[in-house]
Design an enzyme around this catalytic site. Structure first.
Site, PDB file in Angstrom:
ATOM      1  N   SER A  87      42.406  45.275  36.756  1.00  0.00           N
ATOM      2  CA  SER A  87      42.889  45.901  37.995  1.00  0.00           C
ATOM      3  C   SER A  87      44.371  46.194  37.827  1.00  0.00           C
ATOM      4  CB  SER A  87      42.708  44.926  39.167  1.00  0.00           C
ATOM      5  OG  SER A  87      43.367  45.408  40.323  1.00  0.00           O
ATOM      6  N   TYR A  95      43.119  36.626  43.234  1.00  0.00           N
ATOM      7  CA  TYR A  95      42.636  37.856  42.591  1.00  0.00           C
ATOM      8  C   TYR A  95      43.647  38.340  41.547  1.00  0.00           C
ATOM      9  CZ  TYR A  95      40.703  42.606  42.204  1.00  0.00           C
ATOM     10  OH  TYR A  95      40.162  43.785  41.737  1.00  0.00           O
TER      11      TYR A  95
HETATM   12  N1  LIG Z   1      37.376  49.071  44.098  1.00  0.00           N
HETATM   13  C1  LIG Z   1      38.628  48.965  43.701  1.00  0.00           C
HETATM   14  O1  LIG Z   1      39.533  49.527  44.320  1.00  0.00           O
HETATM   15  C2  LIG Z   1      38.977  48.163  42.470  1.00  0.00           C
HETATM   16  C3  LIG Z   1      40.298  48.196  42.037  1.00  0.00           C
HETATM   17  C4  LIG Z   1      40.654  47.477  40.903  1.00  0.00           C
HETATM   18  C5  LIG Z   1      39.701  46.752  40.229  1.00  0.00           C
HETATM   19  N2  LIG Z   1      38.416  46.727  40.670  1.00  0.00           N
HETATM   20  C6  LIG Z   1      37.462  45.925  39.910  1.00  0.00           C
HETATM   21  O2  LIG Z   1      36.332  46.695  39.572  1.00  0.00           O
HETATM   22  C7  LIG Z   1      35.202  45.842  39.454  1.00  0.00           C
HETATM   23  C8  LIG Z   1      34.062  46.417  40.285  1.00  0.00           C
HETATM   24  O3  LIG Z   1      34.465  46.386  41.643  1.00  0.00           O
HETATM   25  P1  LIG Z   1      33.857  47.325  42.772  1.00  0.00           P
HETATM   26  O4  LIG Z   1      34.998  47.881  43.499  1.00  0.00           O
HETATM   27  O5  LIG Z   1      32.812  48.204  42.223  1.00  0.00           O
HETATM   28  O6  LIG Z   1      33.230  46.186  43.708  1.00  0.00           O
HETATM   29  P2  LIG Z   1      31.828  46.023  44.398  1.00  0.00           P
HETATM   30  O7  LIG Z   1      31.983  44.869  45.308  1.00  0.00           O
HETATM   31  O8  LIG Z   1      31.348  47.310  44.950  1.00  0.00           O
HETATM   32  O9  LIG Z   1      30.891  45.643  43.162  1.00  0.00           O
HETATM   33  C9  LIG Z   1      31.026  44.419  42.503  1.00  0.00           C
HETATM   34  C10 LIG Z   1      29.655  44.017  41.985  1.00  0.00           C
HETATM   35  O10 LIG Z   1      29.810  42.748  41.348  1.00  0.00           O
HETATM   36  C11 LIG Z   1      28.763  41.909  41.785  1.00  0.00           C
HETATM   37  N3  LIG Z   1      29.147  40.507  41.781  1.00  0.00           N
HETATM   38  C12 LIG Z   1      30.107  39.916  42.538  1.00  0.00           C
HETATM   39  N4  LIG Z   1      30.093  38.590  42.353  1.00  0.00           N
HETATM   40  C13 LIG Z   1      29.092  38.333  41.475  1.00  0.00           C
HETATM   41  C14 LIG Z   1      28.558  37.146  40.917  1.00  0.00           C
HETATM   42  N5  LIG Z   1      29.019  35.937  41.250  1.00  0.00           N
HETATM   43  N6  LIG Z   1      27.535  37.249  40.040  1.00  0.00           N
HETATM   44  C15 LIG Z   1      27.019  38.472  39.718  1.00  0.00           C
HETATM   45  N7  LIG Z   1      27.475  39.624  40.217  1.00  0.00           N
HETATM   46  C16 LIG Z   1      28.493  39.547  41.096  1.00  0.00           C
HETATM   47  C17 LIG Z   1      28.470  42.362  43.219  1.00  0.00           C
HETATM   48  O11 LIG Z   1      27.179  41.950  43.646  1.00  0.00           O
HETATM   49  C18 LIG Z   1      28.638  43.857  43.124  1.00  0.00           C
HETATM   50  O12 LIG Z   1      27.439  44.526  42.816  1.00  0.00           O
HETATM   51  C19 LIG Z   1      35.660  44.462  39.897  1.00  0.00           C
HETATM   52  O13 LIG Z   1      35.943  43.667  38.773  1.00  0.00           O
HETATM   53  C20 LIG Z   1      36.911  44.745  40.677  1.00  0.00           C
HETATM   54  O14 LIG Z   1      37.800  43.659  40.694  1.00  0.00           O
HETATM   55  C21 LIG Z   1      38.032  47.411  41.782  1.00  0.00           C
END
Ligand SMILES: NC(=O)c1ccc[n+]([C@@H]2O[C@H](COP(=O)([O-])OP(=O)(O)OC[C@H]3O[C@@H](n4cnc5c(N)ncnc54)[C@H](O)[C@@H]3O)[C@@H](O)[C@H]2O)c1
Length: 247
Positions: free
Chosen positions: A121, A134
């Site tokens: 991130s 985080y």
């Molecule tokens: N959306 C953003 O703005 C953003 C920004 C920076 C980084 N990220 C990173 O991108 C990645 C994906 O995030 P996203 O935005 O798609 O989030 P999201 O919440 O839409 O998807 C995350 C997925 O991870 C799964 N997950 C969470 N905890 C879990 C566990 N204990 N066991 C198995 N699966 C689990 C959830 O069920 C979900 O399907 C993450 O690592 C997040 O930190 C997202």
């Protein structure tokens, strides 16, 4: 066909990564709490080696691992309990490490010059209030990426990170804040036209990093944030309007 394992692929960025890799000809195995090929709670750190062994047994050699699953909570530093801290670290930091550890061992045993991509991130590079756990988990993931790149390079395995900025997904849907005002502030803050990124923008970076075009790239972080980290604050809002001197 190369086998790619994508965690957290039931929705959001992981779903787009799985779709993109499928489009690129990979045989994709998805992992998530629900709605995936392999159901697993990645917070259960001790079960991760067996999870990887099971995928290897059932599907054959693993060529690509994308550690995408992640979780976030908005809490003041003094409200973060030991449980909350441990949970965020377990999902965002411990799971990518131990999944990579076991997957890399299989890649080496199978003679596969594999690819590991960690979704970190912008918060792994610069902090943001309300997200101490985080931020810390993603900062650690950045150094895990470099550490494993250094150790796995001799086996031809590359390890890189993708650091997304603001991407429209449900990850922060439960955050206790004025969402409309928050998103409007971000839309002004992001330099690149269009504001928030899409999950497919992050998937594009992953598709590049696992491809032959990235053969010599390892230990790197590809920031996909529309220019947020490049710009300290939106000074342009306080400047006279842009005037084009060419036309
Ligand atoms: N959306 C953003 O703005 C953003 C920004 C920076 C980084 N990220 C990173 O991108 C990645 C994906 O995030 P996203 O935005 O798609 O989030 P999201 O919440 O839409 O998807 C995350 C997925 O991870 C799964 N997950 C969470 N905890 C879990 C566990 N204990 N066991 C198995 N699966 C689990 C959830 O069920 C979900 O399907 C993450 O690592 C997040 O930190 C997202």
């Amino acid at each position: 066909m190369t086998l790619a394992v994508v965690t957290g692929a039931a929705r959001g960025i992981g779903h787009a990564i799985a779709a993109g890799l499928t489009e690129d000809g990979y045989d994709v195995v998805t992992v998530d709490l629900a709605g995936a090929d392999v159901l697993a709670d990645l917070a259960d750190t001790r079960a991760l080696a067996e999870l990887v062994d099971g995928v290897r047994r059932e599907h054959g050699p693993i060529g690509v691992l994308v550690n995408n699953a992640g979780t976030a909570r908005l809490e003041h530093f003094n409200e973060i309990t030991v449980e909350s801290w441990r949970h965020v670290m377990a999902v965002n930091c411990d799971a990518p490490f131990f999944l990579s550890q076991r997957t890399a061992e299989h890649m080496i045993a199978d003679g596969v010059e594999g690819r590991i991509v960690n979704i970190s991130s912008k918060n792994g590079l610069v902090a943001e209030a309300g997200l101490a756990h985080y931020n810390a988990s993603k900062g650690a993931l950045e150094l895990i990426t470099k550490s494993l790149a250094a150790e796995l390079g001799p086996f031809g395995i590359t390890v890189n990170a993708v650091a997304p900025g603001m991407v429209a997904t449900p990850i922060d849907g439960d955050f206790p804040l004025d969402r409309a005002a928050f998103e409007a502030a971000w839309e002004e803050r992001i330099p690149l036209r269009g504001g928030y990124g899409a999950p497919s923008d992050v998937a594009g970076a992953v598709r590049y990093l696992v491809s032959g075009a990235a053969r010599y790239v390892t230990g790197s972080t590809l920031v996909v944030d529309g220019g947020v980290l490049a710009d300290q604050m939106p000074r342009r809002r306080f400047m006279p309007p842009y005037r084009n001197s060419v036309s």
